[in-house]
Structures are given as C-alpha cells and as structure tokens.
Design an enzyme around this catalytic site. Structure first.
Site, PDB file in Angstrom:
ATOM      1  N   CYS A 151       0.827  -1.202   0.000  1.00 24.34           N
ATOM      2  CA  CYS A 151       0.000   0.000   0.000  1.00 24.34           C
ATOM      3  C   CYS A 151       0.868   1.261   0.000  1.00 24.34           C
ATOM      4  O   CYS A 151       0.806   2.075   0.916  1.00 24.34           O
ATOM      5  CB  CYS A 151      -0.922  -0.005   1.209  1.00 24.34           C
ATOM      6  SG  CYS A 151      -1.937  -1.473   1.275  1.00 24.34           S
TER       7      CYS A 151
ATOM      8  N   TYR B  37      21.623  -7.401   0.232  1.00 25.33           N
ATOM      9  CA  TYR B  37      20.795  -6.331   0.803  1.00 25.33           C
ATOM     10  C   TYR B  37      19.332  -6.384   0.336  1.00 25.33           C
ATOM     11  O   TYR B  37      18.667  -5.348   0.290  1.00 25.33           O
ATOM     12  CB  TYR B  37      21.404  -4.955   0.518  1.00 25.33           C
ATOM     13  CG  TYR B  37      22.858  -4.872   0.958  1.00 25.33           C
ATOM     14  CD1 TYR B  37      23.187  -4.902   2.307  1.00 25.33           C
ATOM     15  CD2 TYR B  37      23.896  -4.821   0.029  1.00 25.33           C
ATOM     16  CE1 TYR B  37      24.510  -4.868   2.721  1.00 25.33           C
ATOM     17  CE2 TYR B  37      25.217  -4.792   0.439  1.00 25.33           C
ATOM     18  CZ  TYR B  37      25.518  -4.806   1.781  1.00 25.33           C
ATOM     19  OH  TYR B  37      26.823  -4.789   2.189  1.00 25.33           O
TER      20      TYR B  37
HETATM   21  C1  LIG Z   1      28.700  -2.890   4.423  1.00 25.35           C
HETATM   22  C2  LIG Z   1      30.119  -3.033   4.736  1.00 25.35           C
HETATM   23  C3  LIG Z   1      30.943  -3.821   3.940  1.00 25.35           C
HETATM   24  C4  LIG Z   1      30.460  -4.512   2.692  1.00 25.35           C
HETATM   25  O1  LIG Z   1      30.077  -3.616   1.729  1.00 25.35           O
HETATM   26  P1  LIG Z   1      29.739  -4.142   0.239  1.00 25.35           P
HETATM   27  O2  LIG Z   1      29.326  -2.928  -0.481  1.00 25.35           O
HETATM   28  O3  LIG Z   1      28.626  -5.128   0.396  1.00 25.35           O
HETATM   29  O4  LIG Z   1      30.959  -4.782  -0.279  1.00 25.35           O
HETATM   30  C5  LIG Z   1      32.264  -3.970   4.313  1.00 25.35           C
HETATM   31  N1  LIG Z   1      32.750  -3.354   5.416  1.00 25.35           N
HETATM   32  C6  LIG Z   1      31.986  -2.591   6.211  1.00 25.35           C
HETATM   33  C7  LIG Z   1      32.562  -1.963   7.409  1.00 25.35           C
HETATM   34  C8  LIG Z   1      30.650  -2.394   5.905  1.00 25.35           C
HETATM   35  O5  LIG Z   1      29.896  -1.621   6.686  1.00 25.35           O
END
Ligand SMILES: *Cc1c(COP(=O)(O)O)cnc(C)c1O
Length: 521
Positions: A448, A478
């Site tokens: 919605c 994600y």
């Molecule tokens: C989210 C994150 C990652 C991974 O990021 P990607 O874009 O999925 O490779 C690595 N290190 C830290 C500290 C993060 O917060």
C-alpha cells in the site's frame, strides 16, 4: 536516444534491447541460461539446469533463487585475485565476507570452505556464525554501537578482531576485556587471559560512490575515528591524551589510548569508504592515507600496526551497461599503491584484508515473481525528455506516452533498495521467450505505497500477462537482508540451487510465522 521503439519516458541510460530474451551475462549467475528451443518449456530461464517453472510449482513465489556454484566461484575469485596480487607484499590477503549483505549458516559454511573469513555487525550475525561453527579467529565484529553484551559475546567466542568505532567504545572494550581477564579459564594471575584483538576504524575523508570519489578533511557521519588534524581531545569522553592535541587527530588519540591498555592488542587500522564503487581510485586514495598514518604512528609512538583492512564496497552490475571491474584488476591496482607507499614510508607492509559483500553474493541470486495485474497508464511526457526527432519546432505540448505497470506478488518487503536508495534493477520474462514488441514497463509490488517499485524502468515484451514469471537479477545482496513483513507479507525464502537440485537455505515464512509473536488479548 532514438532507437526503434524507444519510449520518451525511458531514462537516458536505458536502451531498447535488440533481443528482449537475451540474458546480459554481467547481471546473472554464470549457470543461469535459457532452455534451448524445441523441447518442453523451451526458452524458460534455468539455473544449473533447473527450470523456473519447476521452481515455481515446487516452492512458490516470490522466491530468492541463489546459485551455490556461482557464490563459491565469486568467493574464490576474490580470494585468488587478491592473494596473487599481494603475495610478494604481505603473503596474501584475508578476505572477510561482509555477512550483513546476506547471511545464513549455509553461506557462513561456504565462505569458510572457500578460504574466506566472516564479518559480522551484531550479536545476531555472530549467533549465525556460531551456529555455523565458524571458528572465532576467522570472525570480525563491526558496529558503531556495540552493546556490552555483544562485546562480551565476541570476546567469549574468541573473535579475531573487534573493529572499534569510537574512543568511547575503545574504553568499553578495554574495560570489559580487563574484567573478564580475572574469571576466564586459563587466565594467568588474572592479567594474561584475554587481550581483546582490536582494529581501529578510521575515516580517511574519502567517499566513493560508483564512479567518483571525493576527499574531504572532515567527516560528517557516524562511523569511525576522524583522521583530520586537530580532532584529538574533542571526544566527550577524554582518553587522557597528552599528545599535541593542537594538530593530532582523534585516530592518533585512539592509537595512543589503545597502546596504553594492557587488555587491548591493537592489530591495526581499518576503513570502508562506501559501496557499489566501480573505480579503484577511491580505494587507492584511502590506502595511501592509512599507510601514511601507520608510518606516522610508528614514528610518534613506536607503535607497530601489523594489519590493515581496506573495507568492501566493490560494485556489481544491476542494469545493462554497468561495468564493474574484475577482482584481479582492482587487486593489481591496489597492490601497486600499497607496495609503493610502504616503500616510500619505509614501513614493512601490513597484512592486508578486505571485506566484500555485494560483489560476492549480489549477482548469485535472482528473485522470481509471478505477474498479477497489468495496467497501462497514459503519462504526460516531460518536455525536457522528449527526443528532438519527436518534437519538431519544440511542439511538445500535450505529448503523452504509455507507461505499463506490472504488479508482482512481492515488492518493497523483499527488495527495499529501490525505495531506500533509488536503486535501479533490470528484469526479464522468465517462464518463456517472446517476440512481441518492447514495452516500457514499471514492475511494482503489492504494498500500500505508490513508491513500492521493484524495477523502475525496463523494456519487457508487450504480451506479458497474469501468470507469467518475471526474474529480477542482482538481488543477492541487501534484499533478503533488508526484507520486512510490511502488510503482513511473509518474507520469501532463499533457495540454493546446485547441480540441478534446489534446497531451502532459509525457508520462506508461513502465516503461522507471521502470527507467532502476536500474544493475543
Ligand atoms: C557494508 C560493509 C561492507 C560490505 O560492503 P559491500 O558494499 O557489500 O561490499 C564492508 N565493510 C563494512 C565496514 C561495511 O559496513
């Protein structure tokens, strides 16, 4: 863009595909294909030989379909490429899979089997790693607001590194580790027991996004310890730092503070400059700043920092035209920078680690949806978007075009990224091929919210109808991780496919699951 059949509503980057049935290889797991023509279900999408029709009838939809061989191949590709590029610099690279992108016990097991380590960012992610039997020394714990309980849990499990995000947290880790010392089995005189292994997360002032990076002196964000001169002594909880606070940074203050704690073993420094980054320059600039910092700390305090983590953020292809660099190319460019900078500063190169998440799991997975309603909406064409050929003399007033809305059986509850980040995706008709004309289409969910968009702009065959299956690639990272129960939709499960056989690695939710926490009146 004026290609045949192009809609004036399409964004500039979106071309009409020459063949709507073609799978752009960069977007898909390597074992996704269309079933060859002639036989039953010819033209349907298959993964490891298993058709989406069979997947739909056995497991329903929506469903995340993950190729296990592709996940393993991408894990190995990072490990192999970085090991090779850094072999002569620091004997290889420790690759920490960023669990927050998508984590379950199967994935934790695969990354270990492929020689990777595991990054976690909460007690819950740590619990998954423990359930999978991941050895503590192969785990890192991140987070800008770890609770005392999470820190204690990490120390109890013997994690290889806690990545400390603030001066506050450094003091907390030091205190908790010191307190534990006395009651840990194997503690000698209550002092030797459990030195907490710590990395310091620094903010090098480099922000990268896809193609560009910007460098600033100061950071306006919640993560990390500032490297900007003059930021020492500005934290609320003073560390008792007695260095030259006029020019020193908060990062330097943290190194000095860590060195003063018996309960802390300072391994090194860490940075993570962004996500979905395509070009190596931002990583290189960050590595340069960290190496200069390591050299300065040795000079100022005689502190050796034997490890350095350059974070994750490597980009993947979401739409045709996205061209991420292969791991070997990034690794080679980074290795050259690390080698030169260490030589210039006269320091022994630290052991390098990285933390890719999206680049490992993102393209391993597509989401399979069933088409429900199909609706054409007549839309005014924004004047600025009208191709010149269609607007002789600028006579654009009143020009309209059709945007087709196709609703699927999921939406923002299984993919929040379009809503959260304006993220673009692509989509194909999955249960069959079609030679109907291209129709600019917006794939939307069943929630919605008018912003409930799965694929903002894509060309699909104009004969797509209710009951067809659509596949959206690049949903491994994600998407499941950010999924919700909005509108009481059951969150989809994740199906792993290998050698033509599928199995749940996370089962989908049921109506009982949805009601299981409702305590009644
Ligand atoms: C989210 C994150 C990652 C991974 O990021 P990607 O874009 O999925 O490779 C690595 N290190 C830290 C500290 C993060 O917060």
């Amino acid at each position: 863009m004026t290609s045949a059949g192009a809609s004036p509503l399409a964004p500039e980057w979106l071309a009409v595909p020459a063949d709507l049935n073609r799978l752009v290889p960069e977007l898909w797991a390597h074992d996704v294909a269309r079933r060859p023509g002639g036989g039953v279900a010819s033209g349907e999408l298959t993964v490891g030989g298993l058709g989406v029709g069979d997947i739909k009838s056995a497991y329903g939809s929506p469903v995340f379909v993950l190729s296990e061989p592709d996940f393993r191949a991408r894990s190995r590709a990072f490990k192999t490429a970085f090991d090779a590029a850094f072999a002569d610099i620091c004997g290889g690279v420790d690759v920490y899979y960023a669990g927050k992108s998508f984590l379950c016990t199967a994935v934790a097991t695969w990354v270990r089997e492929e020689g990777l380590r595991l990054d976690t960012a909460s007690g819950g992610e740590l619990a998954v790693a423990e359930r999978a039997g991941t050895p503590g020394e192969l785990i890192g714990l991140h987070g800008n607001n770890k609770s005392d309980a999470e820190i204690r849990r990490a120390l109890d499990y013997g994690v290889g590194r806690i990545i400390v995000d603030s001066l506050d947290e450094l003091e907390r880790v030091a205190r908790i580790a010191a307190e534990r010392g006395t009651d840990t089995p194997g503690a000698v005189d209550g002092t030797e027991a459990a030195r907490a292994k710590v990395m310091l997360r620094l903010t090098p002032g480099i922000h990268a996004h896809t193609h560009e990076f910007i460098a600033t002196a100061h950071e306006d964000q919640k993560f990390g310890l500032s490297m900007a001169p003059g930021t020492a002594g500005t934290g609320l909880s003073g560390s008792g730092f007695d260095g030259e606070t006029g020019t020193a940074s908060m990062a330097e203050e943290a190194v000095a503070a860590a060195a003063g704690h018996d309960s802390i073993e300072l391994l090194g420094v860490h940075c993570h400059i962004g996500s979905q980054i395509f070009e190596p320059e931002g990583f290189e600039a960050a590595a340069l700043r960290l190496i200069a910092f390591v050299a300065a700390m040795r000079e100022a305090y005689g502190v050796e920092l034997p490890e350095m983590d350059l974070g994750g953020g490597y980009g993947i292809a979401y739409v045709p035209g996205d061209a991420p660099r292969p791991p070997a190319e990034i690794a080679t460019a980074l290795a050259a920078v690390v080698r030169d900078a260490c030589a210039r500063h006269g320091i022994t190169p630290p052991r390098i680690s990285i933390e890719p998440g999206r680049a490992i799991v993102g393209s391993t997975t597509f989401t399979l949806y069933e088409v429900g309603t199909v609706k054409d909406v007549v839309v005014d064409v924004p004047v600025v978007d009208v191709p010149v050929v269609d607007a002789p003399g600028g006579a654009t007033a009143g020009l309209t075009a059709v945007r087709r809305y196709i609703s699927v059986d999921g939406g923002m509850s299984d993919n929040a990224r379009p809503v959260l980040y304006d993220a673009d995706y692509s989509v194909v008709l999955a249960n069959r091929t079609s030679h109907a004309a291209a129709q600019l289409t917006r794939v939307v969910g069943k929630h919605c919210e008018s912003g409930d968009i799965v694929v903002r702009d894509a060309y699909l065959p104009s004969d797509v109808r209710a009951g067809d299956l659509l596949a959206v690639p690049g949903t491994g990272a994600y998407c499941w991780a950010l999924s919700s129960n909005y509108n009481y939709l059951a969150r989809p499960g994740v199906l792993a496919v290998r050698d033509g056989a599928a199995r749940w690695i996370v089962r989908g939710e049921t109506e009982d699951d949805l009601l299981s926490r409702d305590m009644g009146v």
